[in-house]
Design an enzyme around this catalytic site. Sequence first.
Site, PDB file in Angstrom:
ATOM      1  N   LYS A 121       0.802  -1.219   0.000  1.00 19.97           N
ATOM      2  CA  LYS A 121       0.000   0.000   0.000  1.00 19.97           C
ATOM      3  C   LYS A 121       0.840   1.277   0.000  1.00 19.97           C
ATOM      4  CE  LYS A 121      -4.341  -1.918   1.509  1.00 19.97           C
ATOM      5  NZ  LYS A 121      -5.518  -1.880   2.345  1.00 19.97           N
ATOM      6  N   LYS A 159      -5.347 -11.234  -5.251  1.00 20.01           N
ATOM      7  CA  LYS A 159      -6.542 -11.532  -4.441  1.00 20.01           C
ATOM      8  C   LYS A 159      -7.720 -10.639  -4.853  1.00 20.01           C
ATOM      9  CE  LYS A 159      -6.508  -8.534  -0.417  1.00 20.01           C
ATOM     10  NZ  LYS A 159      -6.941  -8.368   0.944  1.00 20.01           N
ATOM     11  N   LYS A 175     -11.605  -5.094  -2.930  1.00 21.50           N
ATOM     12  CA  LYS A 175     -12.653  -4.070  -3.029  1.00 21.50           C
ATOM     13  C   LYS A 175     -12.214  -2.899  -3.883  1.00 21.50           C
ATOM     14  CE  LYS A 175     -13.793  -4.601   1.790  1.00 21.50           C
ATOM     15  NZ  LYS A 175     -13.363  -4.109   3.092  1.00 21.50           N
TER      16      LYS A 175
HETATM   17  P1  ATP Z   1      -9.618  -5.437   0.204  1.00 22.71           P
HETATM   18  O1  ATP Z   1      -8.191  -5.789  -0.054  1.00 22.71           O
HETATM   19  O2  ATP Z   1     -10.556  -6.235  -0.615  1.00 22.71           O
HETATM   20  O3  ATP Z   1      -9.861  -3.952   0.089  1.00 22.71           O
HETATM   21  P2  ATP Z   1      -9.122  -5.958   2.920  1.00 22.71           P
HETATM   22  O4  ATP Z   1      -8.533  -7.310   3.072  1.00 22.71           O
HETATM   23  O5  ATP Z   1      -8.152  -4.860   2.847  1.00 22.71           O
HETATM   24  O6  ATP Z   1     -10.043  -5.879   1.672  1.00 22.71           O
HETATM   25  P3  ATP Z   1     -11.171  -6.085   5.060  1.00 22.71           P
HETATM   26  O7  ATP Z   1     -12.429  -5.542   4.549  1.00 22.71           O
HETATM   27  O8  ATP Z   1     -10.872  -5.622   6.421  1.00 22.71           O
HETATM   28  O9  ATP Z   1      -9.957  -5.583   4.188  1.00 22.71           O
HETATM   29  O10 ATP Z   1     -11.194  -7.656   5.016  1.00 22.71           O
HETATM   30  C1  ATP Z   1     -12.134  -8.346   5.790  1.00 22.71           C
HETATM   31  C2  ATP Z   1     -11.804  -9.802   5.826  1.00 22.71           C
HETATM   32  O11 ATP Z   1     -11.889 -10.362   4.500  1.00 22.71           O
HETATM   33  C3  ATP Z   1     -10.394 -10.139   6.320  1.00 22.71           C
HETATM   34  O12 ATP Z   1     -10.484 -11.232   7.211  1.00 22.71           O
HETATM   35  C4  ATP Z   1      -9.637 -10.536   5.083  1.00 22.71           C
HETATM   36  O13 ATP Z   1      -8.633 -11.471   5.366  1.00 22.71           O
HETATM   37  C5  ATP Z   1     -10.733 -11.152   4.239  1.00 22.71           C
HETATM   38  N1  ATP Z   1     -10.439 -11.075   2.811  1.00 22.71           N
HETATM   39  C6  ATP Z   1     -10.221  -9.952   2.077  1.00 22.71           C
HETATM   40  N2  ATP Z   1     -10.008 -10.252   0.785  1.00 22.71           N
HETATM   41  C7  ATP Z   1     -10.096 -11.613   0.695  1.00 22.71           C
HETATM   42  C8  ATP Z   1      -9.984 -12.546  -0.384  1.00 22.71           C
HETATM   43  N3  ATP Z   1      -9.747 -12.153  -1.624  1.00 22.71           N
HETATM   44  N4  ATP Z   1     -10.138 -13.863  -0.115  1.00 22.71           N
HETATM   45  C9  ATP Z   1     -10.403 -14.277   1.142  1.00 22.71           C
HETATM   46  N5  ATP Z   1     -10.525 -13.457   2.201  1.00 22.71           N
HETATM   47  C10 ATP Z   1     -10.372 -12.143   1.996  1.00 22.71           C
END
Ligand code: ATP
Length: 344
Positions: free
Chosen positions: A128, A210, A213
């Site tokens: 990031k 992965k 969002k």
């Molecule tokens: P993103 O990267 O999509 O913006 P994030 O991981 O930064 O999302 P959170 O919204 O806090 O942030 O994630 C919530 C939960 O979802 C966490 O437990 C994270 O590990 C899980 N998670 C996020 N993306 C994935 C994915 N692609 N596959 C499985 N679990 C995920």
Amino acid sequence: MSIRVFSGVQPTGNIHIGNYLGALKQFVDLQAEGTSVEDVPHRSDQSSLNDCIYCIVDLHAITLPKDPAELRDSILDVAALYLAVGIDPKKSVVFVQSDVPGHAELAWILMCNSYTGELSRMTQFKDKSRGNESAPTGLFAYPVLMAADILLYDSNVVPVGSDQKQHIELTRDIAIRVNNKYGDDTFVVPEGRFLKDGARVMALDNPTAKMSKSAENPHSFISLLDDEAKIRKSIMRATTDSDGEIRFDPASKPGVSNLLTIYGAFTGKPVAEVEREWAGRGYGDFKKAVAEVTTDALEPIRRRYAEIRPSDELRAVLRDGAERAGAISEKVILRVKERFGLGA
Ligand code: ATP
Ligand code: LTN
């Protein structure tokens, strides 16, 4: 004594099926069951029902700039989604992180017990910040705030996607370090809980990254609130390969493997069984089936969300949750301050 489960989701953007399969679905499953002692090696008792605390981590969301009105909306969106996927506020505590002051307070204490070297190695920070000199200090300290969230509730089990493994390891390292200095029972050392299949859902348009969002292409992810037409379109467009074989092999067939993972997670079947079921058949038919199981799983969530999001009850649930979380966390803060010699 029951097993304490804690987890959090950031109120940012669209919650997608990666968040759901990696995290939220586990939150609901854990609420309905007692955790097996195998998952919690340091406990020898078998609990009947878990004691679950689910947080909306808004302080984590401001590590990158946010529009205040959008943030406020996103907090309520995630709260409504928590309830729509099946988290029951009578069984679990649901609250917003910044409503409980102990998170920021403990984060400071833990910052004084973590090293800049170990934080520099966190891959999420590296991704990031990309070496940017003006990356916010909060982005750097993000994993310490996450450690504070977990340790503030004497949590035993933390269900998260496997992308959070490094942060859970750091949390354990900090807890053990503090315990060695200030007494063994200062913190409970938590365990991560990751799903075997579906712990990491990949982007549909780029299955080597992965599902996220923040992707620009809307067909990269499936939001929990997408309608049937959007779900079908995104899955039919998903990147696969040209060898035409439905086989689980994430290294050389990441796209097909990701679809197998999604299908398995939504049907509750092990990936090996899905692979056998679909062996020798075409990608087109398989994609249609993946779209169908996804639609079937998300439709009731979407329906419940539409009822819950506009209701006044939502804020009442969050107020009650903050009170209950506050009461638990205050005891831990007092214990930690006492061990450190802080306060009058
Ligand atoms: P993103 O990267 O999509 O913006 P994030 O991981 O930064 O999302 P959170 O919204 O806090 O942030 O994630 C919530 C939960 O979802 C966490 O437990 C994270 O590990 C899980 N998670 C996020 N993306 C994935 C994915 N692609 N596959 C499985 N679990 C995920
Ligand atoms: N860092 C996590 C979100 C998060 C979290 C937590 C998860 C913040 N605090 C405490 C579990 C427990 C993420 O980015 N997915």
